[in-house]
Write a protein that holds these residues in place. Structure first.
Motif, PDB file in Angstrom:
ATOM      1  N   ASP A 114      25.107  46.068   7.495  1.00  0.00           N
ATOM      2  CA  ASP A 114      25.279  44.978   6.543  1.00  0.00           C
ATOM      3  C   ASP A 114      23.892  44.369   6.323  1.00  0.00           C
ATOM      4  O   ASP A 114      23.454  43.506   7.090  1.00  0.00           O
ATOM      5  N   GLY A 115      23.195  44.865   5.319  1.00  0.00           N
ATOM      6  CA  GLY A 115      21.829  44.402   5.060  1.00  0.00           C
ATOM      7  C   GLY A 115      20.914  44.798   6.203  1.00  0.00           C
ATOM      8  O   GLY A 115      20.752  45.975   6.499  1.00  0.00           O
ATOM      9  N   LEU A 116      20.341  43.798   6.860  1.00  0.00           N
ATOM     10  CA  LEU A 116      19.405  44.039   7.954  1.00  0.00           C
ATOM     11  C   LEU A 116      20.083  44.041   9.324  1.00  0.00           C
ATOM     12  O   LEU A 116      19.406  44.150  10.346  1.00  0.00           O
ATOM     13  N   GLU A 117      21.404  43.904   9.334  1.00  0.00           N
ATOM     14  CA  GLU A 117      22.148  43.939  10.599  1.00  0.00           C
ATOM     15  C   GLU A 117      22.875  45.270  10.717  1.00  0.00           C
ATOM     16  O   GLU A 117      23.496  45.741   9.769  1.00  0.00           O
ATOM     17  N   VAL A 118      22.766  45.858  11.909  1.00  0.00           N
ATOM     18  CA  VAL A 118      23.337  47.185  12.163  1.00  0.00           C
ATOM     19  C   VAL A 118      24.158  47.117  13.442  1.00  0.00           C
ATOM     20  O   VAL A 118      23.734  46.495  14.423  1.00  0.00           O
ATOM     21  N   GLU A 125      24.455  45.279  18.599  1.00  0.00           N
ATOM     22  CA  GLU A 125      24.223  44.631  17.322  1.00  0.00           C
ATOM     23  C   GLU A 125      22.707  44.483  17.192  1.00  0.00           C
ATOM     24  O   GLU A 125      22.067  43.883  18.053  1.00  0.00           O
ATOM     25  N   LEU A 126      22.148  45.079  16.139  1.00  0.00           N
ATOM     26  CA  LEU A 126      20.704  45.061  15.931  1.00  0.00           C
ATOM     27  C   LEU A 126      20.360  44.244  14.696  1.00  0.00           C
ATOM     28  O   LEU A 126      21.124  44.232  13.731  1.00  0.00           O
ATOM     29  N   GLY A 145       7.829  42.726  12.452  1.00  0.00           N
ATOM     30  CA  GLY A 145       7.577  43.865  13.338  1.00  0.00           C
ATOM     31  C   GLY A 145       8.504  43.841  14.535  1.00  0.00           C
ATOM     32  O   GLY A 145       8.119  44.210  15.644  1.00  0.00           O
ATOM     33  N   MET A 146       9.750  43.434  14.330  1.00  0.00           N
ATOM     34  CA  MET A 146      10.677  43.260  15.458  1.00  0.00           C
ATOM     35  C   MET A 146      12.047  43.848  15.140  1.00  0.00           C
ATOM     36  O   MET A 146      12.589  43.639  14.066  1.00  0.00           O
ATOM     37  N   LEU A 147      12.558  44.575  16.094  1.00  0.00           N
ATOM     38  CA  LEU A 147      13.918  45.108  16.038  1.00  0.00           C
ATOM     39  C   LEU A 147      14.607  44.608  17.298  1.00  0.00           C
ATOM     40  O   LEU A 147      14.336  45.086  18.403  1.00  0.00           O
TER      41      LEU A 147
END
Length: 184
Positions: free
Chosen positions: A67-71, A93-94, A101-103
């Motif tokens: 969902d967008g930038l959430e995985v 949940e990522l 520069g962060m995951l």
């Protein structure tokens, strides 16, 4: 926190730290410098469905939802420890925070009481980038954290090296392809 530099194969030294916290919890961090662009490493970190092709002991990795930038990602790891086969499953949940520069990730369900952390990629003043992996792990009741601590440290470095090696491989392939295109 204690620091333990290690020399990986043909890469910059890995700087590693471990912090022993109460309630069977460990905070681990490792980092190294790479002669690469941020985008190359970011592409490797976010190639979720292919992580098993280069991360040791990871036997499955599957995007459940984006969902967008959430995985939401399901993963399973396996390894032998003290003569026994150990497997662990997690649903993570990522949040992809590319501009920073962060995951970052956190476990929403799985075989630990707590599993969360982040990958960081930032420019290095000496050139290239710094890749850092931090994780906070709280073992389940009955899981002897003291016995698996060394294994956790080794896995952290192994995962960092695997991401670095894959990024170097992809960068090399890209440069070769570009050179071949320039010739023709």
């Amino acid at each position: 926190m204690s620091s333990n530099p290690k020399q990986p194969n043909s890469l910059e030294p890995i700087e590693q730290q471990i912090e022993r916290l109460p309630n069977a919890t460990r905070r681990l961090a490792a980092q190294l410098r790479l002669p690469l662009e941020i985008d190359t490493v970011w592409a490797v970190l976010t190639d979720y469905d292919r992580l098993t092709s280069f991360i040791p002991n990871l036997i499955s990795s599957r995007v459940v939802r984006r969902d967008g930038l959430e995985v939401v990602l399901e993963q399973e790891g396996a390894q032998r420890f003290a003569g026994l086969q150990f497997t662990a499953k997690v649903t993570l949940e990522l949040r992809e925070r590319r501009p920073d520069g962060m995951l970052d990730f956190r476990m929403v369900s799985g075989d630990f009481r707590r599993f969360e952390g982040a990958w960081f990629i930032c420019p290095d003043p000496l050139g290239g980038i710094r890749l850092r992996y931090e994780v906070l792990i709280q073992a389940c009741r009955g899981m002897p954290i003291g016995l698996i601590e060394q294994r956790l440290k080794e896995d952290l470095s192994m995962n960092l090296r695997a991401v670095a090696a894959e990024a170097l491989k992809r960068a090399s392939s890209l440069h070769q392809t570009q050179a071949e295109a320039a010739i023709t």
